[in-house]
Design a protein around this motif. Sequence first.
Motif, mmCIF file in Angstrom:
data_model
loop_
_atom_site.group_PDB
_atom_site.id
_atom_site.type_symbol
_atom_site.label_atom_id
_atom_site.label_comp_id
_atom_site.label_asym_id
_atom_site.label_seq_id
_atom_site.Cartn_x
_atom_site.Cartn_y
_atom_site.Cartn_z
ATOM 1 N N LEU A 1 39.189 45.889 33.071
ATOM 2 C CA LEU A 1 38.618 44.843 32.233
ATOM 3 C C LEU A 1 37.107 44.915 32.312
ATOM 4 O O LEU A 1 36.530 44.951 33.402
ATOM 5 C CB LEU A 1 39.106 43.460 32.698
ATOM 6 N N SER B 1 39.915 38.931 21.925
ATOM 7 C CA SER B 1 39.068 37.772 21.658
ATOM 8 C C SER B 1 39.773 36.510 22.129
ATOM 9 O O SER B 1 40.977 36.338 21.930
ATOM 10 C CB SER B 1 38.754 37.668 20.165
ATOM 11 N N LEU C 1 33.024 43.608 31.085
ATOM 12 C CA LEU C 1 32.312 42.337 31.107
ATOM 13 C C LEU C 1 32.482 41.621 29.774
ATOM 14 O O LEU C 1 32.557 42.244 28.717
ATOM 15 C CB LEU C 1 30.824 42.570 31.392
ATOM 16 N N GLY C 2 32.533 40.308 29.835
ATOM 17 C CA GLY C 2 32.737 39.526 28.618
ATOM 18 C C GLY C 2 31.456 39.370 27.816
ATOM 19 O O GLY C 2 30.344 39.341 28.366
ATOM 20 N N VAL D 1 38.346 34.911 33.667
ATOM 21 C CA VAL D 1 39.369 35.910 33.362
ATOM 22 C C VAL D 1 39.599 36.757 34.608
ATOM 23 O O VAL D 1 38.646 37.325 35.155
ATOM 24 C CB VAL D 1 38.947 36.795 32.171
ATOM 25 N N PRO E 1 41.126 40.104 36.273
ATOM 26 C CA PRO E 1 41.415 41.455 35.748
ATOM 27 C C PRO E 1 42.837 41.891 36.068
ATOM 28 O O PRO E 1 43.538 41.270 36.883
ATOM 29 C CB PRO E 1 40.383 42.322 36.470
ATOM 30 N N CYS F 1 34.862 34.489 22.556
ATOM 31 C CA CYS F 1 34.263 35.454 23.478
ATOM 32 C C CYS F 1 35.184 36.678 23.532
ATOM 33 O O CYS F 1 36.401 36.559 23.360
ATOM 34 C CB CYS F 1 34.070 34.860 24.866
ATOM 35 N N GLN F 2 34.602 37.824 23.743
ATOM 36 C CA GLN F 2 35.333 39.080 23.665
ATOM 37 C C GLN F 2 35.310 39.789 25.011
ATOM 38 O O GLN F 2 34.287 39.811 25.701
ATOM 39 C CB GLN F 2 34.738 39.996 22.590
ATOM 40 N N TYR F 3 36.464 40.384 25.353
ATOM 41 C CA TYR F 3 36.605 41.198 26.554
ATOM 42 C C TYR F 3 37.187 42.556 26.130
ATOM 43 O O TYR F 3 38.073 42.628 25.279
ATOM 44 C CB TYR F 3 37.535 40.535 27.581
ATOM 45 N N THR F 4 36.684 43.607 26.747
ATOM 46 C CA THR F 4 37.142 44.969 26.455
ATOM 47 C C THR F 4 38.121 45.401 27.539
ATOM 48 O O THR F 4 37.796 45.369 28.729
ATOM 49 C CB THR F 4 35.962 45.942 26.394
ATOM 50 N N VAL F 5 39.317 45.808 27.122
ATOM 51 C CA VAL F 5 40.359 46.284 28.033
ATOM 52 C C VAL F 5 40.452 47.797 27.889
ATOM 53 O O VAL F 5 40.581 48.323 26.779
ATOM 54 C CB VAL F 5 41.717 45.633 27.722
#
Length: 594
Positions: free
Chosen positions: A372, A349, A374-375, A362, A364, A390-394
């Motif tokens: 990485l 986050s 999508l946000g 961001v 990658p 905002c959240q990003y999934t790794v």
Amino acid sequence: TLVSESSPSESTRLSSLTYSETFHYGFGGRARRVGPLTLQPLPEPQLLSLRPTSLRTQDISHLLTGVFRNLYTNEVIGEDLSASLIKARGSEDARHEEFVDELQRIRELYKQRLDEIEMLERHIIQARARALAEKERIMQLAEVHVLDTFVKMPPAKSMFRWCVDSELLQKHHLICPDDYYGDAAPFCSAPKGISIPGCSKFTFSCEKRSVPKKHLTKQLEDSCKKRLTESKDELAYTVDSLTGDSCSKVKRPPRNKKWMSHLAVPQRELERLLLARMESRNHFLKNPRFFPPNTPYGGKSLLFPPKKPPFSPCLPSHSCADTPVFLAKPSIGFFTDYEIGPVYEMVISLQNTTATSRYLRVLPPSTPYFALGLGMFPGKGGMVAPGMTCQYTVQFFPDCLGDFDDFILVETQSAHTLLIPLQARRPPPVLTLSPVLDCGYCLIGGMKITRFICKNVGFSVGKFCIMPKKSWPPPSFRAVATIGFVEQPPFGILPSVFELAPGQAVCMEVLFLPTSLEKAEQTFVIVCDNCQIKELVTVGIGQLVALDLIYISGEESQPEPGELTDLTAQHFIRFEPENLQSTARKQLIIRNAT
């Protein structure tokens, strides 16, 4: 004999027709007895559809027949075949009549659907033509009556929604303008007159801030009248002074003639006023998100209040660009307890710590082991409001149990880029095995087995493989890993492949087979499945048999001069003369010197 030539498609259709007639009528008649020498005619093999020569055709039967072959054949009841079957109806077979009735019903439904599609296509084309004609008419009116329009924008909205029948499109399950227009359509059309296009009208803000043209003209006229009255007064004063005796004191005009190229006073005032208006448009209040936080015009930070450092000529001034804009939670992406094969995910986050809405970008990871997604933003447009996240999934894709390192870059309006490290660490197994395995001494030609206890005191399971150091790195572990023991003369280690869970132990046996008197030393490599290696050194000394004579009962004899003795013997033992059938004894003490 006459040979009739036909195209492949026609021959295929005739063969399919013949086959279908044989299928429908062959079983209805009486069974005939076939002689032993007569053979039944084999059915004609199905032909694959050829690729159409035209590139604009929509026929894909050649692809279906090439892929499915037996499931999709050329036996398709076309228009000609269906018409022939409908005309030739009247068979006594009820099943055939039912088939023909169903075929006729399907053909009528198919023709009805084609007519409806053609009617819809014609209606849409006519509606588009009417909308285009109405748009051209409005554009022509705008070009004739609105001559001072510098912004080339569409003069009116699209008329397509009033030219098409929405109920007809909805009836046939098509998208109509009512599906994407929120405002209600008027009951009657607007009058066709001269109207000012919406793009040339003043907005509310423009009307409040702009100066009307008549006011500007009035201001220019007043300033010009004032300048003229002042010039007349000066001229009158000069004339009055010329009437006296002071004619010699009148100043002559300067010889510099550049004043002739200057603008007139009214025109100069107008140009200066226009220039001031142009400059006032550039000095507008900018959005605070385009400035760093904790600056006079930038947004304030929600975490770090602005501080005024004490003034000192030696210390540098405080930099507001170091104030962070976004805060990462967690600050480090850490993965642990992973295996080969599964995909691991983690959500990072990014929280806006300023008092203004901000954009971010961001970048990658660069290695193929991390990805990485999508946000997910709290609002539209990729903007993050103050205090929102905002959240990003790794994602993590391990191909081994080793350590992985990478990073993510977050670019914002701040001068510095936010760096988020990505790390993958798995707790390694720890072995209680000495790096030097001393086997001690062994006779040449013999074998000595030394046992060592190897225990895993770590927190994870590990698989190990022992190989000679000269074989590292191996092209393939299957070629190096052996089931028995690994050999590197004069040593051998058993087992060579083993697995240890936390707290488990294994007994390792080291075989020493010396072939020389010198000290033997070999290096092995023990490899773990987490890509970590450790060297094991095996040491041993080879010896020959060595004995020392410590004690002899009596005294050690010396050979007499000229007596024959063994020259290789180191000691000489002589017994005294004894009688026949008697026994004499001497005690020897021998020590092993190896």
